[in-house]
Design an enzyme around this catalytic site. Sequence first.
Site, PDB file in Angstrom:
ATOM      1  N   PRO A   1      -5.283  35.831  -5.410  1.00  0.00           N
ATOM      2  CA  PRO A   1      -4.604  36.242  -4.178  1.00  0.00           C
ATOM      3  C   PRO A   1      -5.129  37.569  -3.640  1.00  0.00           C
ATOM      4  O   PRO A   1      -5.306  38.522  -4.386  1.00  0.00           O
ATOM      5  CB  PRO A   1      -3.139  36.367  -4.590  1.00  0.00           C
ATOM      6  CG  PRO A   1      -3.102  36.283  -6.053  1.00  0.00           C
ATOM      7  CD  PRO A   1      -4.419  35.857  -6.571  1.00  0.00           C
ATOM      8  N   GLU A   2      -5.406  37.590  -2.358  1.00  0.00           N
ATOM      9  CA  GLU A   2      -5.848  38.809  -1.690  1.00  0.00           C
ATOM     10  C   GLU A   2      -4.698  39.306  -0.817  1.00  0.00           C
ATOM     11  O   GLU A   2      -3.626  38.697  -0.769  1.00  0.00           O
ATOM     12  CB  GLU A   2      -7.087  38.496  -0.848  1.00  0.00           C
ATOM     13  CG  GLU A   2      -8.274  38.027  -1.678  1.00  0.00           C
ATOM     14  CD  GLU A   2      -9.373  39.076  -1.803  1.00  0.00           C
ATOM     15  OE1 GLU A   2      -9.156  40.218  -1.359  1.00  0.00           O
ATOM     16  OE2 GLU A   2     -10.423  38.754  -2.347  1.00  0.00           O
TER      17      GLU A   2
END
Length: 271
Positions: free
Chosen positions: A2-3
């Site tokens: 996840p960014e």
Amino acid sequence: MPELPEVETTVRGLEPILLGRRIASIDLRRADLRRPFPPDLRQRFTGATVTRLGRRAKYGLIETDRDDTLVFHLGMSGHWRIDPAALGAHDHVVIATDEGRRLALNDARRFGTLDILATADLAATPPFAGMGPEPLGDDFDGAALARALAGRAAPVKALLLDQRIVAGLGNIYVCDALNLAGIAPGRAGGLIGRARLDRLAAAIREVLVAAIAAGGSSLRDYVRPDGELGYFSKEWRVYGREGLACPRCTAPIRRRADSGRSTFFCPKCQR
Ligand SMILES: [Zn+2]
């Protein structure tokens, strides 16, 4: 992994369930993720009312009326499940609200973290101490980049991944923003002129906002039992697109491996 946009989308997905609600229980189904949970986490969070949700870099923040903030990081594989019908082996933390809603923090690889900190101390506490501006915040623009990059000989790509310069940017969005701005990833940060830094700051915002918008539209699919927050499919500009056409000039996108990470860029129009 996840960014920032996935974390932002996650926080927005948790908000309707948690905001204004009292925490009936938090069940820690093991003692740790990447590191042990604080021993007083359960006692401090149980019975508290959630007053605000937010994000700093790639950390989700759940503030309570006890002046505490529950801080979560999704690591490599973490995501929240909304009202899971049944709990699985990787649902390590389960939060229940006074309305009977349930949230499970699922993290198969356990690279995530969960902490509770005094809200007033947050900014001065690692990992937040010394962190640069939020790329979507008011403090981030070409002038801020010019100050941070002045005199720096390091490649601009490496500098943008430095959390002290700008918070929460990962490899994908740095590659895409540099392409959108037409700047070569290996260019020395201190040698980029002010007009191009203005374009770069705008490009960083643009790629993040577009990803959050894409996440928001896929978020509608999560309004169902066992919904998972945190990941969505997105087509990148250059990331993962080696050999495909550059969206600026149609030349083939190239991939270069440096220090374990891949850099995707256009050798023709990124200078
Ligand atoms: Zn190009």
